[in-house]
Design a protein around this motif. Structure first.
Motif, mmCIF file in Angstrom:
data_model
loop_
_atom_site.group_PDB
_atom_site.id
_atom_site.type_symbol
_atom_site.label_atom_id
_atom_site.label_comp_id
_atom_site.label_asym_id
_atom_site.label_seq_id
_atom_site.Cartn_x
_atom_site.Cartn_y
_atom_site.Cartn_z
ATOM 1 N N THR A 57 14.214 -14.413 14.162
ATOM 2 C CA THR A 57 14.914 -14.510 12.887
ATOM 3 C C THR A 57 15.148 -13.160 12.232
ATOM 4 N N GLY A 58 14.337 -12.158 12.557
ATOM 5 C CA GLY A 58 14.469 -10.862 11.905
ATOM 6 C C GLY A 58 13.629 -10.772 10.648
ATOM 7 N N LEU A 59 13.636 -9.570 10.052
ATOM 8 C CA LEU A 59 12.817 -9.269 8.878
ATOM 9 C C LEU A 59 13.687 -9.121 7.652
ATOM 10 N N ARG A 60 13.064 -9.390 6.493
ATOM 11 C CA ARG A 60 13.757 -9.196 5.224
ATOM 12 C C ARG A 60 12.802 -8.536 4.237
ATOM 13 N N LEU A 61 13.365 -7.720 3.351
ATOM 14 C CA LEU A 61 12.577 -7.147 2.264
ATOM 15 C C LEU A 61 12.711 -8.034 1.039
ATOM 16 N N ARG A 62 11.581 -8.389 0.462
ATOM 17 C CA ARG A 62 11.564 -9.190 -0.755
ATOM 18 C C ARG A 62 11.450 -8.267 -1.964
ATOM 19 N N PRO A 63 11.624 -8.771 -3.148
ATOM 20 C CA PRO A 63 11.467 -7.921 -4.335
ATOM 21 C C PRO A 63 10.128 -7.197 -4.373
ATOM 22 N N GLN A 64 9.077 -7.824 -3.838
ATOM 23 C CA GLN A 64 7.749 -7.210 -3.854
ATOM 24 C C GLN A 64 7.677 -5.939 -3.022
ATOM 25 N N GLU A 65 8.607 -5.785 -2.054
ATOM 26 C CA GLU A 65 8.568 -4.604 -1.190
ATOM 27 C C GLU A 65 9.507 -3.488 -1.635
ATOM 28 N N MET A 66 10.248 -3.697 -2.710
ATOM 29 C CA MET A 66 11.270 -2.715 -3.076
ATOM 30 C C MET A 66 10.694 -1.376 -3.520
ATOM 31 N N ALA A 67 9.542 -1.388 -4.186
ATOM 32 C CA ALA A 67 8.929 -0.114 -4.590
ATOM 33 C C ALA A 67 8.558 0.708 -3.363
ATOM 34 N N ILE A 101 0.790 -1.237 0.000
ATOM 35 C CA ILE A 101 0.000 0.000 0.000
ATOM 36 C C ILE A 101 0.821 1.284 0.000
ATOM 37 N N ALA A 102 2.095 1.233 0.407
ATOM 38 C CA ALA A 102 2.882 2.474 0.451
ATOM 39 C C ALA A 102 2.998 3.166 -0.905
#
Length: 350
Positions: free
Chosen positions: A226-236, A180-181
């Motif tokens: 485990t922590g968080l990761r950004l996937r390609p879907q979140e790059m925008a 949504i961002a």
């Protein structure tokens, strides 16, 4: 009627795995599922969640999981579960929502309305989806906008052009912001600073969760370790800087937004509570399984911590999809461990 050997409550991944292994061992049982159709909690996931988005779906015993695709996960997994139940002739009864499990003369009775089932053992596989958690903050009821929880996420387009406060430090919050961002003004709020990690140490994390439930404490989320990761879907979304602009928790909610302790204010049309779930185990309360620490203590299993399934205070009860087995992979391993524990208990009883 003679009591069953076992009752499985819940027909999600863990429940189906348990039923498969119980059937293979020749243990008479039924599976009581609250849903109107096959699919477990997956059938209720938001429509925009595709098979490419999910963290991973483990194989069921003797059945390969669907692969990644752009198809809706809530449809793909539901069909897979449905086919699995039919192929293996699993004794699923639905819709049956168990209200309470009681002990009557040494037997376990699962009650729902006017119906009941009696068994010598129980495998609880109710997961967390039916028990969403929303924290309470001053002024919450006065908020003029709308509030959503992950369990009822309405989809990306609902938020277009809106001012949205996303609350929560887990993977769901990161995914929702990624959606949504790019089309809304988003402010991310978490209770603790998020921990980002490029390395996924799932086994270490599950070990810590297992330690908590062994001590009788409520299970913590795996992502908290485990922590968080950004996937390609979140790059925008990442390019908008929304993740870097994360703020600590606000102090109160007002009619038109949220306010922090320092007096700063953020106007909002919507609050999205990505604040997780709690284990759906209220129906087990009559059995008195909770420890003074607030959780249900589990006995250690084998060297694989995900086989820790037996309730410490009542070995007739197995919990799968709880604590260290609260994942698709863990649910499968726990299902087998639960079936073996049921067989062991039935052999040892007088």
């Amino acid at each position: 009627m003679d009591p069953l050997d076992s009752i499985v409550i819940g027909a999600g991944q863990a429940g189906l795995s348990a039923s498969f292994h119980l059937r293979r061992l020749g243990i008479e049982h039924v599976v009581l599922d609250a849903n109107g159709r096959a699919g477990g909690a997956w059938q209720h996931r938001w429509d925009s969640l595709t098979m490419a988005d999910v963290h991973g779906v483990a194989d069921l015993p003797d059945a390969t999981a669907p692969g990644g695709s752009q198809d809706r996960a809530n449809e793909v997994i539901a069909r897979w579960f449905d086919d699995y139940e039919d192929e293996h002739e699993l004794p699923v009864i639905r819709p049956v929502r168990v209200d309470a499990v009681t002990d009557e003369d040494g037997l376990l009775v699962a009650r729902t309305g006017e119906r009941s089932w009696t068994a010598r053992t129980l495998v609880n596989a109710t997961g967390t989806w039916s028990h969403p958690f929303v924290p309470s903050y001053p002024g919450q009821r006065d908020f003029a906008g709308d509030q959503w929880h992950t369990v009822a996420y309405p989809g990306r387009e609902h938020f277009r052009g809106r001012r949205v406060v996303v609350v929560g430090g887990g993977a769901s919050a990161v995914q929702f912001i990624g959606e949504i961002a790019p089309i809304a003004h988003v402010v991310w709020v978490t209770r603790r600073p998020p921990v980002w990690s490029d390395e996924f140490s799932g086994r270490d994390a599950i070990g810590l969760v297992e330690r908590r439930v062994r001590e009788g404490r409520p299970p913590a989320s795996v992502v908290s370790v485990t922590g968080l990761r950004l996937r390609p879907q979140e790059m925008a979304a990442a390019r908008t800087g929304v993740y870097e602009r994360r703020r600590p928790m606000f102090e109160r909610i007002e009619r038109d937004g949220v306010r922090w302790a320092d007096g700063s204010f953020e106007p909002a049309d919507t609050i999205l509570w990505a604040t997780g779930f709690r284990p759906a185990v209220r129906h087990l309360a009559p059995l008195g399984l909770r420890s003074p620490a607030g959780g249900i203590a589990l006995l250690p299993g084998t060297s694989d911590v995900q086989t820790s399934v037996t309730a410490a205070l009542d070995p007739r009860v197995q919990l799968v999809g709880y604590g260290p087995s609260a994942s698709t992979i863990g649910g499968n391993r726990a299902g087998r461990a639960a079936a073996l524990a049921v067989r062991r208990h039935l052999r040892e009883r007088p």
